[in-house]
Design a protein around this motif. Structure first.
Motif, short mmCIF file in Angstrom:
data_model
loop_
_atom_site.label_atom_id
_atom_site.label_comp_id
_atom_site.label_asym_id
_atom_site.label_seq_id
_atom_site.Cartn_x
_atom_site.Cartn_y
_atom_site.Cartn_z
N TYR A 104 0.83 -1.20 0.00
CA TYR A 104 0.00 0.00 0.00
C TYR A 104 0.87 1.26 0.00
O TYR A 104 0.64 2.19 -0.78
CB TYR A 104 -0.95 0.02 1.20
CG TYR A 104 -1.54 1.38 1.42
CD1 TYR A 104 -2.55 1.86 0.59
CD2 TYR A 104 -1.02 2.24 2.39
CE1 TYR A 104 -3.05 3.14 0.74
CE2 TYR A 104 -1.52 3.52 2.55
CZ TYR A 104 -2.53 3.97 1.72
OH TYR A 104 -3.01 5.25 1.87
N ALA A 105 1.87 1.30 0.88
CA ALA A 105 2.72 2.49 0.99
C ALA A 105 3.45 2.77 -0.32
O ALA A 105 3.59 3.93 -0.73
CB ALA A 105 3.71 2.32 2.14
N ALA A 106 3.92 1.71 -0.97
CA ALA A 106 4.68 1.88 -2.21
C ALA A 106 3.79 2.36 -3.36
O ALA A 106 4.21 3.18 -4.17
CB ALA A 106 5.37 0.57 -2.59
N LYS A 107 2.57 1.85 -3.44
CA LYS A 107 1.69 2.17 -4.56
C LYS A 107 0.81 3.40 -4.33
O LYS A 107 0.48 4.12 -5.28
CB LYS A 107 0.79 0.96 -4.88
CG LYS A 107 1.51 -0.24 -5.46
CD LYS A 107 0.53 -1.30 -5.95
CE LYS A 107 -0.23 -0.84 -7.18
NZ LYS A 107 -1.06 -1.92 -7.77
N TYR A 108 0.39 3.61 -3.09
CA TYR A 108 -0.62 4.63 -2.83
C TYR A 108 -0.24 5.63 -1.72
O TYR A 108 -1.00 6.54 -1.44
CB TYR A 108 -1.94 3.97 -2.40
CG TYR A 108 -2.48 2.94 -3.35
CD1 TYR A 108 -3.21 3.32 -4.48
CD2 TYR A 108 -2.28 1.59 -3.12
CE1 TYR A 108 -3.72 2.37 -5.35
CE2 TYR A 108 -2.78 0.62 -3.99
CZ TYR A 108 -3.51 1.02 -5.10
OH TYR A 108 -4.02 0.08 -5.96
N GLY A 109 0.92 5.46 -1.12
CA GLY A 109 1.22 6.19 0.10
C GLY A 109 1.68 7.62 -0.05
O GLY A 109 1.72 8.36 0.94
N GLU A 202 4.17 -16.41 -1.64
CA GLU A 202 4.77 -16.30 -2.97
C GLU A 202 4.82 -14.87 -3.53
O GLU A 202 5.37 -14.66 -4.60
CB GLU A 202 4.02 -17.21 -3.95
CG GLU A 202 4.10 -18.69 -3.55
CD GLU A 202 3.46 -19.62 -4.56
OE1 GLU A 202 3.60 -19.37 -5.78
OE2 GLU A 202 2.78 -20.58 -4.13
N THR A 203 4.25 -13.90 -2.83
CA THR A 203 4.33 -12.53 -3.30
C THR A 203 5.73 -11.96 -3.03
O THR A 203 6.27 -12.12 -1.92
CB THR A 203 3.28 -11.64 -2.60
OG1 THR A 203 1.98 -12.19 -2.82
CG2 THR A 203 3.33 -10.22 -3.15
N ASP A 204 6.30 -11.32 -4.01
CA ASP A 204 7.63 -10.72 -3.90
C ASP A 204 7.48 -9.22 -3.64
O ASP A 204 6.94 -8.49 -4.47
CB ASP A 204 8.43 -10.96 -5.19
CG ASP A 204 9.89 -10.58 -5.06
OD1 ASP A 204 10.23 -9.80 -4.16
OD2 ASP A 204 10.70 -11.06 -5.88
N PHE A 205 7.97 -8.77 -2.49
CA PHE A 205 7.85 -7.36 -2.09
C PHE A 205 9.16 -6.59 -2.26
O PHE A 205 9.30 -5.49 -1.72
CB PHE A 205 7.40 -7.28 -0.63
CG PHE A 205 6.06 -7.91 -0.36
CD1 PHE A 205 4.89 -7.21 -0.58
CD2 PHE A 205 5.98 -9.21 0.12
CE1 PHE A 205 3.65 -7.79 -0.33
CE2 PHE A 205 4.76 -9.80 0.38
CZ PHE A 205 3.59 -9.10 0.15
N THR A 206 10.10 -7.16 -3.01
CA THR A 206 11.41 -6.54 -3.15
C THR A 206 11.31 -5.11 -3.68
O THR A 206 11.91 -4.18 -3.12
CB THR A 206 12.31 -7.37 -4.08
OG1 THR A 206 12.47 -8.68 -3.52
CG2 THR A 206 13.66 -6.72 -4.26
N GLU A 207 10.57 -4.92 -4.77
CA GLU A 207 10.47 -3.59 -5.37
C GLU A 207 9.71 -2.62 -4.48
O GLU A 207 10.02 -1.43 -4.46
CB GLU A 207 9.82 -3.69 -6.75
CG GLU A 207 10.66 -4.46 -7.77
CD GLU A 207 12.07 -3.89 -7.91
OE1 GLU A 207 12.20 -2.64 -8.04
OE2 GLU A 207 13.03 -4.68 -7.89
N ASP A 208 8.72 -3.12 -3.75
CA ASP A 208 7.99 -2.26 -2.81
C ASP A 208 8.94 -1.71 -1.76
O ASP A 208 8.93 -0.51 -1.45
CB ASP A 208 6.87 -3.04 -2.13
CG ASP A 208 5.88 -3.63 -3.11
OD1 ASP A 208 5.13 -2.86 -3.72
OD2 ASP A 208 5.86 -4.86 -3.26
#
Length: 273
Positions: A104-109, A202-208
């Motif tokens: 959320y923070a990465a996309k909408y924050g 399985e979700t990758d949060f590296t880019e976030d």
């Protein structure tokens, strides 16, 4: 009862108490906003506005058969945050909720989030593969899926033992805490819970993690039997631009409940810094 309907018709249950700077709490699998009682009461008493929701398919929200994925989870939060018009908010996520908070923070924050706290979080990536050899074998999550599908009632009781470190010699087992975990889990929908196993594993949060600009506090116990800290917290802190890492000796995955006195004070200090 507070409920907000997102664009696909799913009803999201939420709690919204107090005034002041908002703190938004994101719960773990397969729980609900009730898992944040110790934090919400603590921060409410410190003069903050506290908000927590039941993720779609969990708790008192709609028992969804679709949209059980991390992008939709984050979009649901974005709609609720916009509805409540939260600004300068701190987002606190535990376990799967940590992934939701950072996505959320990465996309909408931008313009809405001031800081993020990740507690025992699944970030950046859980599964063991050639790029993540210290991760958790896929077979472990296959077993969680199998037991969720075929043995959920008993499995949700058994899982509380490693979750809270109740299999350790020094542990003080509290059946009420176990029963409350089971109660929250059984409130949710089995389809959403089954789907969410893949989401948190399985979700990758590296880019976030790489892309968030705000300060992020990463908290993890070194005796976490659910989400091993070396492959999650340590790596997450390395990826963050403004990360701070605290590893607690002997703390379990359920440390927001078991060790709320310590966790709450460290989050408060981070917020005030």
């Amino acid at each position: 009862m507070n409920k907000f309907t997102v664009k696909d018709g799913t009803e999201i249950y939420f709690k919204d108490l107090g005034t002041g700077q908002p703190i938004f709490f994101h719960h773990g699998w397969p729980l609900s906003s009730d898992d944040w009682d110790a934090q919400m009461m603590f921060f409410l008493g410190k003069g903050y506005r506290v908000i927590a929701h039941d993720r779609r398919g969990h708790g008192r929200s709609t028992q969804t058969y679709q949209g059980n994925d991390m992008d939709t989870y984050a979009a649901d939060v974005a709609e609720l945050v916009a509805f409540l018009d939260l600004k300068n908010a701190i987002h606190v996520g535990h376990s799967t909720g940590g992934g939701e908070a950072i996505r959320y923070a990465a996309k909408y924050g931008q313009g809405r989030v001031s800081k993020v706290v990740l507690i025992s979080a699944v970030t950046p990536y859980m599964i063991a593969d050639e790029n993540n050899p210290e991760g958790v074998p896929l077979a472990v999550f296959d077993d969680i899926r199998h037991n969720t599908l075929h043995n959920r009632q008993q499995f949700y009781q058994d899982l509380t033992i490693p979750f809270y470190g109740y299999n350790r010699a020094q542990a003080i087992v509290k059946k009420g805490i176990q029963d409350n975990w089971w109660r929250q889990g059984m409130m949710g929908g089995i389809k959403a819970h089954y789907d969410c196993v893949r989401v948190f594993s399985e979700t990758d949060f590296t880019e976030d993690l790489k892309n968030v600009e705000m300060p992020v506090l990463v908290l993890h116990g070194d005796d976490d039997q659910i989400v091993p800290y070396r492959t999650t917290a340590v790596k997450a802190a390395e990826l963050l631009k403004k990360g701070k890492l605290i590893i607690y000796p002997g703390f379990s995955h359920g440390m927001p409940t078991i060790n709320a006195d310590v966790i709450n004070e460290d989050i408060l200090a981070f917020i005030k810094a």
